[in-house]
Design an enzyme around this catalytic site. Structure first.
Site, PDB file in Angstrom:
ATOM      1  N   LYS A 167       0.431  -1.095   0.079  1.00  0.00           N
ATOM      2  CA  LYS A 167      -0.169   0.074  -0.318  1.00  0.00           C
ATOM      3  C   LYS A 167       0.442   1.477  -0.236  1.00  0.00           C
ATOM      4  CE  LYS A 167      -4.691  -1.474   1.822  1.00  0.00           C
ATOM      5  NZ  LYS A 167      -4.219  -2.595   2.268  1.00  0.00           N
ATOM      6  N   GLU A 179     -10.100   7.076   3.896  1.00  0.00           N
ATOM      7  CA  GLU A 179     -10.512   6.370   4.405  1.00  0.00           C
ATOM      8  C   GLU A 179      -9.675   4.693   4.724  1.00  0.00           C
ATOM      9  OE1 GLU A 179     -10.961   6.722   0.837  1.00  0.00           O
ATOM     10  OE2 GLU A 179     -10.973   3.943   1.116  1.00  0.00           O
ATOM     11  N   SER A 214       2.178  -9.779  -0.799  1.00  0.00           N
ATOM     12  CA  SER A 214       0.230  -8.198  -0.828  1.00  0.00           C
ATOM     13  C   SER A 214       1.432  -7.610   0.609  1.00  0.00           C
ATOM     14  CB  SER A 214      -0.251  -8.119  -0.953  1.00  0.00           C
ATOM     15  OG  SER A 214      -0.898  -8.946   0.023  1.00  0.00           O
TER      16      SER A 214
HETATM   17  C1  PLP Z   1      -5.056  -3.604   1.709  1.00  0.00           C
HETATM   18  C2  PLP Z   1      -4.065  -4.930   1.522  1.00  0.00           C
HETATM   19  C3  PLP Z   1      -4.834  -5.702  -0.121  1.00  0.00           C
HETATM   20  C4  PLP Z   1      -6.134  -6.009  -0.825  1.00  0.00           C
HETATM   21  O1  PLP Z   1      -6.120  -4.893  -1.659  1.00  0.00           O
HETATM   22  P1  PLP Z   1      -5.500  -4.051  -2.905  1.00  0.00           P
HETATM   23  O2  PLP Z   1      -6.131  -3.272  -3.207  1.00  0.00           O
HETATM   24  O3  PLP Z   1      -6.665  -5.478  -3.644  1.00  0.00           O
HETATM   25  O4  PLP Z   1      -4.527  -4.779  -3.017  1.00  0.00           O
HETATM   26  C5  PLP Z   1      -3.916  -7.612   0.018  1.00  0.00           C
HETATM   27  N1  PLP Z   1      -3.040  -7.751   0.547  1.00  0.00           N
HETATM   28  C6  PLP Z   1      -2.568  -6.935   1.754  1.00  0.00           C
HETATM   29  C7  PLP Z   1      -1.221  -6.890   2.594  1.00  0.00           C
HETATM   30  C8  PLP Z   1      -3.100  -5.796   1.937  1.00  0.00           C
HETATM   31  O5  PLP Z   1      -2.573  -4.774   3.591  1.00  0.00           O
END
Ligand code: PLP
Length: 394
Positions: free
Chosen positions: A90, A112, A378
């Site tokens: 993010k 938000e 992610s």
């Molecule tokens: C917020 C988040 C997601 C989901 O958000 P996307 O916009 O779909 O990428 C996925 N993995 C992690 C670790 C997150 O913090």
């Protein structure tokens, strides 16, 4: 050649656009007219790249997970977004947007947040840039996500509770929009995924596309080829997935797979499997696919992972789904939790439960030994330890 990117009107096929209240038009119009010019300036690119390198810690490694590869009989690489500062992808987007906000002459940031991950990433870049920061968060989420609330406060952000409706993400989004309408001149609204009115989905995709840009270079180094056979990522709103897919979209031989949260099962009434259950409609300012009742009420989504607990997907995903360029699959809580534990035991990496949804798909595929597979990891699982402990009775 197919065109998978947004057109000049802000659409991906039938999806996208800007369905916003009249009062928000000036804010969105300023952004729409200026974002490309600003992010393509050399000075912008230089500052963005420098911060990604020295502050976020990019490039994130592309790690060949040997024991996981042996288990599934393929060459499985993990794109380590979990190693970024603040623990997930993010931050790539919030760095990009705060640099843009500065160049637009803004001095105040609003956002938000649901689980608090985007709120933390936003509060972080506001501290970094000395900007005022207000994060709207549902009152119930504030209770559920105390450590992230503490992080935001420590960074100097004000966390404002949304007390209307279900007191969760969608109510926080409404409050943030109201704030923006009332403060059109000095405030920028940082949206955290590839959702919202045009130009947000395209803008966020461009900032997150660093994930696949790096992956191409790293694959070339490690395998002699820039493209994998498969690229996998989880989808909440869809920003880490678009980041992972972006520079592979036109390589039609790369199979793109997006994992959605099926929660307790697609047909259980407790899921966030938008591409299976969703219908076309308007959510958060864009035309997309979302989970809704026959009379158009948004259905409360459910997933064990707070980051995937979203009733829609971004408009580019809706398009990629409709034309079949990307395959959307559903992963249950149980499948994701097991995949998270497996990665931990095989590789010593505790993944975010969100990311574990992408890993769980490996179990359902069959590979040739020489296949090259990239999974977007992610985020890291530190934030999910309580959840893992309870689930497995450790
Ligand atoms: C917020 C988040 C997601 C989901 O958000 P996307 O916009 O779909 O990428 C996925 N993995 C992690 C670790 C997150 O913090």
């Amino acid at each position: 050649m197919n065109n998978y990117q947004v057109n000049e009107k802000g659409y991906y096929g039938d999806f996208g656009g800007a369905y916003i209240p009249e009062m928000m038009y000036p804010n969105i119009e300023e952004l729409r007219l200026r974002y490309l010019e600003i992010i393509n300036e050399n000075s912008f690119k230089k500052e963005f790249e420098q911060l990604l390198k020295d502050y976020v810690g990019r490039p994130s490694p592309l790690y060949l997970a040997k024991r996981l590869s042996d288990k599934y009989g393929a060459n499985i690489f993990l794109k380590r977004e979990d190693l970024n500062h603040t623990g997930a992808h993010k931050i790539n987007n919030t760095i990009g947007q705060i640099l843009l906000a500065k160049r637009l002459g803004k001095r105040r940031i609003i956002a938000e947040t649901g689980a608090g991950q985007h709120g933390v990433a936003t509060a972080t870049v506001c501290a970094l840039m000395g900007m005022e920061c207000v994060v709207y968060m549902g009152e119930i989420d504030i209770e559920r996500q105390a450590p992230n609330v503490a992080r935001m406060k420590m960074m100097g952000a004000e966390v404002r509770p949304a007390r209307s409706g279900s007191k969760t993400l969608k109510d926080a989004t409404n409050e943030a929009m109201r704030d923006w309408i009332n403060n059109p001149v000095d405030t920028h609204y940082i949206i955290g995924s590839v959702v919202g009115p045009h130009p947000y989905p395209d803008m966020v995709a461009r900032f997150q596309s660093v994930i696949s840009a790096e992956t191409r270079k790293q694959l070339l180094e490690k395998t002699g080829k820039e493209t994998p056979d498969y690229a996998l990522a989880c989808v909440g709103g869809g920003s880490n997935a678009i980041g992972m897919f972006y520079h592979f979209l036109e390589d039609e031989n790369v199979q793109l797979i997006a994992a959605e949260a099926a929660g307790k099962g697609v047909d259980s009434g407790h899921s966030a499997a938008t591409s299976v259950l969703g219908k076309e409609g308007v959510l958060h300012g864009s035309r997309t696919i979302l989970m809704q009742t026959d009379d158009g009420q948004v259905i409360e989504p459910y997933s064990i992972s707070a980051g995937l607990d979203y009733p829609g997907i971004g408009p580019q995903h809706a398009f990629l789904h409709k034309i079949g360029r990307t395959k959307y699959v559903s992963i249950t809580d149980e499948e994701a939790m097991q995949a998270g534990l497996l990665l931990t035991r095989l590789e010593g990496i505790i993944p975010a439960i969100e990311s574990a949804h992408a890993l769980a798909q490996l179990e359902k595929m069959s590979f040739a030994r020489e296949d090259v597979v990239v999974v977007c990891l992610s985020g890291r699982g530190d934030k999910d330890l309580d959840n893992y402990m309870k689930y497995f009775n450790f």
